[in-house]
Each structure stands twice: as C-alpha cells, then as structure tokens.
Design a protein around this motif. Sequence first.
Motif, short mmCIF file in Angstrom:
data_model
loop_
_atom_site.label_atom_id
_atom_site.label_comp_id
_atom_site.label_asym_id
_atom_site.label_seq_id
_atom_site.Cartn_x
_atom_site.Cartn_y
_atom_site.Cartn_z
N VAL A 174 0.81 -1.21 -0.23
CA VAL A 174 -0.02 0.02 -0.03
C VAL A 174 0.81 1.18 0.01
N LEU A 175 1.78 1.30 0.88
CA LEU A 175 2.77 2.68 0.90
C LEU A 175 3.55 2.58 -0.15
N ASP A 176 4.03 1.54 -0.83
CA ASP A 176 4.70 1.74 -1.81
C ASP A 176 4.19 2.30 -3.23
N SER A 177 2.80 1.94 -3.29
CA SER A 177 2.17 2.48 -4.33
C SER A 177 1.91 3.98 -4.35
N HIS A 178 1.91 4.47 -2.89
CA HIS A 178 1.63 6.02 -2.69
C HIS A 178 3.35 6.68 -2.84
N SER A 179 4.04 6.10 -2.89
CA SER A 179 5.71 6.64 -2.89
C SER A 179 5.79 7.00 -1.52
N ILE A 180 5.37 6.09 -0.31
CA ILE A 180 5.76 6.53 0.89
C ILE A 180 6.87 5.58 1.46
N ARG A 181 7.78 6.11 2.15
CA ARG A 181 9.03 4.97 2.60
C ARG A 181 8.46 4.37 3.85
N CYS A 182 8.70 3.35 3.95
CA CYS A 182 8.28 2.52 5.34
C CYS A 182 9.35 1.98 5.97
N THR A 183 9.82 2.22 7.21
CA THR A 183 10.53 1.32 7.80
C THR A 183 10.05 0.67 9.00
N ALA A 184 10.32 -0.76 9.25
CA ALA A 184 9.54 -1.19 10.17
C ALA A 184 10.57 -2.01 11.21
N GLU A 185 10.34 -2.12 12.46
CA GLU A 185 11.29 -2.99 13.35
C GLU A 185 10.01 -4.04 14.10
N PHE A 186 10.45 -4.89 13.60
CA PHE A 186 9.56 -6.32 14.28
C PHE A 186 10.76 -7.12 15.00
N PRO A 187 10.00 -7.79 16.12
CA PRO A 187 10.71 -8.85 17.00
C PRO A 187 10.97 -9.96 16.11
N LYS A 188 12.26 -10.60 16.26
CA LYS A 188 12.97 -11.52 15.47
C LYS A 188 12.39 -12.92 16.18
N ASP A 189 11.84 -13.86 15.15
CA ASP A 189 11.68 -15.19 15.46
C ASP A 189 10.92 -15.13 16.95
N ARG A 190 9.46 -15.02 16.73
CA ARG A 190 8.64 -15.13 17.75
C ARG A 190 7.51 -16.19 17.62
N THR A 191 7.94 -17.07 17.06
CA THR A 191 7.18 -18.27 16.85
C THR A 191 6.42 -18.91 18.02
N ASP A 192 7.03 -18.45 19.22
CA ASP A 192 6.75 -18.84 20.43
C ASP A 192 5.28 -18.19 21.03
N VAL A 193 5.42 -17.03 20.41
CA VAL A 193 4.01 -16.06 20.83
C VAL A 193 2.88 -16.66 19.82
N LYS A 194 1.70 -16.98 20.47
CA LYS A 194 0.58 -17.27 19.88
C LYS A 194 -0.41 -16.24 20.58
N ILE A 195 -1.39 -15.90 19.25
CA ILE A 195 -2.37 -14.99 19.54
C ILE A 195 -3.49 -15.84 18.94
N LEU A 196 -4.89 -15.90 19.60
CA LEU A 196 -5.82 -16.23 18.93
C LEU A 196 -6.42 -15.87 17.79
N MET A 197 -6.96 -16.65 16.81
CA MET A 197 -7.17 -16.15 15.56
C MET A 197 -8.07 -14.99 15.34
N GLU A 198 -9.17 -14.91 16.37
CA GLU A 198 -9.87 -13.56 16.41
C GLU A 198 -9.30 -12.52 16.71
N LYS A 199 -8.48 -12.48 17.68
CA LYS A 199 -7.54 -11.58 18.11
C LYS A 199 -6.69 -10.96 16.94
N GLN A 200 -6.16 -11.96 16.15
CA GLN A 200 -5.27 -11.64 15.10
C GLN A 200 -6.06 -10.96 14.02
N ARG A 201 -7.22 -11.23 13.84
CA ARG A 201 -7.99 -10.63 12.69
C ARG A 201 -8.37 -9.27 12.98
N HIS A 202 -8.56 -9.11 14.27
CA HIS A 202 -8.99 -7.78 14.68
C HIS A 202 -7.58 -6.78 14.69
N LEU A 203 -6.46 -7.24 15.11
CA LEU A 203 -5.38 -6.52 15.21
C LEU A 203 -4.99 -6.27 13.67
#
Length: 132
Positions: free
Chosen positions: A17-46
């Motif tokens: 979405v941002l690339d299509s509007h020529s907006i630069r995006c930087t992101a910081e995400f936690p590495k390898d968080r396969t141990d963190v589970k979020i219920l599907m309904e919460k994932q959907r809303h998030l």
Amino acid sequence: DSLDDLLLRMRSFADEVLDSHSIRCTAEFPKDRTDVKILMEKQRHLYLVFKEVINNIAKHSGCSNVHIVVQVATRVLRLSIEDDGRGFDCDAMVTGNRLRNMKRRARELGAVLEIDSAHGKGTAVRLNLPLT
C-alpha cells in the motif's frame, strides 16, 4: 498462526500500500517470535486495525515516511505506527467512522488504542494488546 506469520502479512500489506503511494516505510519487528501465539479472532482484529491505519495514512496523511514498531514484552504486544504527514485534529475526528471502527476493534481485542495527532505534526497510533 504464530506472531511471525501475522507480522509477515502486516509487513507485506504495508509495503504494497505505501509503496504504491511513494511513501517510505521502515519497520522494527521482533525476530523469531514463533513462541508467541495469538488467538485467530484477536489476530483478525489486530490485522484489521493495522490495515485501517495504513490505508488512512496512504489516503489522507500526505506523508513521506512511516515508521512501524512491534514489540513483545511480558504479556503485552505493542504496536506503534507513526507518520510525518499533515496530521489532524483528533477532537474534530471523534465522530469519524474510521476512528470509531479502530476504537471498537481495539475494545474487542481488550487493547488500549491511543491516537496522537496535530495539524502539521504527523500522527502516531499506538496499540497495547494484552497477550493472555
């Protein structure tokens, strides 16, 4: 789904979405968080809150840069999305559907949503989601 899967979808959506509007995006995400589970309904809303924020930025902010941070602390996921756009008066937007939908979804998540913005100062959206 693990948190890693959700973060991959979020990053992919933001880039598209941002690339299509020529907006630069930087992101910081936690590495390898396969141990963190979020219920599907919460994932959907998030994910839908995230999409709403990214779409609003692309359509209305007039920004050049967006910075996304996701952090996982003890039992809390923190999402922060900031742009350097034109901003808006939060008090005047209280009745807007977009903000109302985001706030409703945050409530359904059991999360706290904060939106800080001012004309000419950009916008910051922060969501704190309890992980239980």
